[in-house]
Design an enzyme around this catalytic site. Structure first.
Site, PDB file in Angstrom:
ATOM      1  N   GLU A   1      -9.944  -5.520  -5.649  1.00 25.61           N
ATOM      2  CA  GLU A   1      -8.891  -5.029  -6.546  1.00 25.61           C
ATOM      3  C   GLU A   1      -8.551  -5.292  -7.617  1.00 25.61           C
ATOM      4  O   GLU A   1      -7.678  -5.230  -8.766  1.00 25.61           O
ATOM      5  CB  GLU A   1      -7.668  -5.667  -5.529  1.00 25.61           C
ATOM      6  CG  GLU A   1      -7.100  -7.347  -6.510  1.00 25.61           C
ATOM      7  CD  GLU A   1      -6.059  -7.665  -5.451  1.00 25.61           C
ATOM      8  OE1 GLU A   1      -4.846  -7.905  -5.904  1.00 25.61           O
ATOM      9  OE2 GLU A   1      -5.632  -7.316  -4.229  1.00 25.61           O
TER      10      GLU A   1
ATOM     11  N   GLU B   1      -5.272  10.598   8.959  1.00 23.69           N
ATOM     12  CA  GLU B   1      -4.278  11.985   9.799  1.00 23.69           C
ATOM     13  C   GLU B   1      -4.535  13.256   9.824  1.00 23.69           C
ATOM     14  O   GLU B   1      -3.990  13.596  10.791  1.00 23.69           O
ATOM     15  CB  GLU B   1      -3.458  11.053  10.071  1.00 23.69           C
ATOM     16  CG  GLU B   1      -3.142   9.124  10.755  1.00 23.69           C
ATOM     17  CD  GLU B   1      -1.635   9.201  10.823  1.00 23.69           C
ATOM     18  OE1 GLU B   1      -0.547   9.334  10.318  1.00 23.69           O
ATOM     19  OE2 GLU B   1      -1.797   7.833  11.645  1.00 23.69           O
TER      20      GLU B   1
END
Length: 322
Positions: free
Chosen positions: A135, A104
């Site tokens: 992960e 963004e």
């Protein structure tokens, strides 16, 4: 006699997952809430009311860490002012939130996509599909950072609700070894992630409505903090004028209309004057404002902003003193 580890459904306290289960059991974000054990039997509106009440507590948890968050932001802005990058690194929900915040920044602040980067364990495909084992690898995080050619001017923000995710910890450890600024954002106290980072941000949001579902309160807290990190850093870098997004990238009709509205709010100029200024500055909002308020031409506005490191107020001050 059959051992408990051979019995289906029995608690394994000594096998492969015993240690990890013990670690998770000690985490506030994983705690079970017996008072909500029959939440599935409640009316929908009551469940929504409970969930809304849970969410309302998140801003207060963030507020408790504002001094630490501000210190991390100031340190980040100082590095970025020297040409450094802001890199988020996380797995699962935490990684997705980092990628979201990074993505963004270009339309909001006209940053280069390489300036604010989101890394998620397992790569871009992990945004929509879990990548098994990603992960759990510190080495994968180090490889992802090496691919970016990390420098000492960069900032790496490791994100993990539990504060124990190896990918996030590995990113912070590797970045710190390279001399980069490190921030560890978690939602548990005394986390390994915060301990590994120069700036540990532990926003403790408590047990979740659904046991262990850290996409809820913990995810909301992480989003709020990431909003602060990117937005306030960009304010410090001169990407705004007051509360106006003067570096907005007008990449569609809505943003082109917003650009003109921003110039109008900043200058009070007529529509015709705004169009003339934007034409003279190739559509750059900040430059157009300087043209109108400083009564200079497009090239002069560009030069003054370059000399002021992009800070519009400083460029205006330079006009007024000449």
């Amino acid at each position: 006699m059959t051992s408990t580890t051979d019995t289906p459904g029995a608690t394994d306290t000594s096998g492969t997952y015993g240690e990890l289960r013990a670690q998770l059991a000690a985490l506030t974000t994983e705690a079970f809430r017996p008072e909500l054990a029959e939440i599935d039997r409640l009316p929908t509106e009551e469940i929504a009311r409970i969930m809304n009440g849970e969410d309302a507590a998140v801003p207060a948890a963030v507020a408790e860490r504002l001094p630490q968050i501000a210190a991390a932001i100031d340190a980040t802005a100082a590095r970025m002012a020297r040409g450094g990058r802001l890199v988020y690194a996380g797995a699962g929900t935490a990684g997705r939130l980092g990628v979201l915040d990074a993505s963004e920044c270009p339309p909001t602040f006209n940053t280069d996509p390489a300036e604010v980067v989101g890394l998620i364990a397992g790569g871009p495909s992990a945004m929509v599909t879990a990548v098994e084992g990603a992960e759990d690898s510190k080495e994968l995080a180090a490889d992802d950072l090496d691919a970016l050619k990390l420098t000492a001017d960069d900032t790496v923000v490791g994100i993990s609700a539990s504060g124990r995710t190896p990918y996030a910890i590995g990113a912070v450890e590797h970045a710190r070894a390279r001399g980069a600024l490190t921030v560890g954002l978690s939602c548990n106290a005394d986390s390994a992630l915060a301990a590994a980072a120069e700036h540990g941000l532990e926003v403790v949001t408590g047990p979740e409505l659904l046991t262990g579902s850290t996409r809820l309160k913990a995810g909301t807290a992480q989003k709020l903090v990431l909003n602060m990190i990117s937005t306030v850093t960009m304010i410090r870098l001169g990407k705004t004028y007051g509360n106006l997004m003067v570096d907005v990238r007008a990449s569609n009709e809505k943003l082109r209309a917003r650009s003109r509205h921003i110039v109008s709010l900043a200058t009070g100029a007529s529509d015709a004057e705004i169009e003339t200024a934007l034409t003279a500055t190739d559509g750059e909002v900040k430059n157009a404002i300087l043209v109108l308020l400083g009564q200079v031409d497009g090239p002069t506005a560009a030069r003054l902003l370059t000399e002021s490191d992009g800070h519009l107020r400083a460029a205006l001050a330079a006009v007024r003193t000449t």
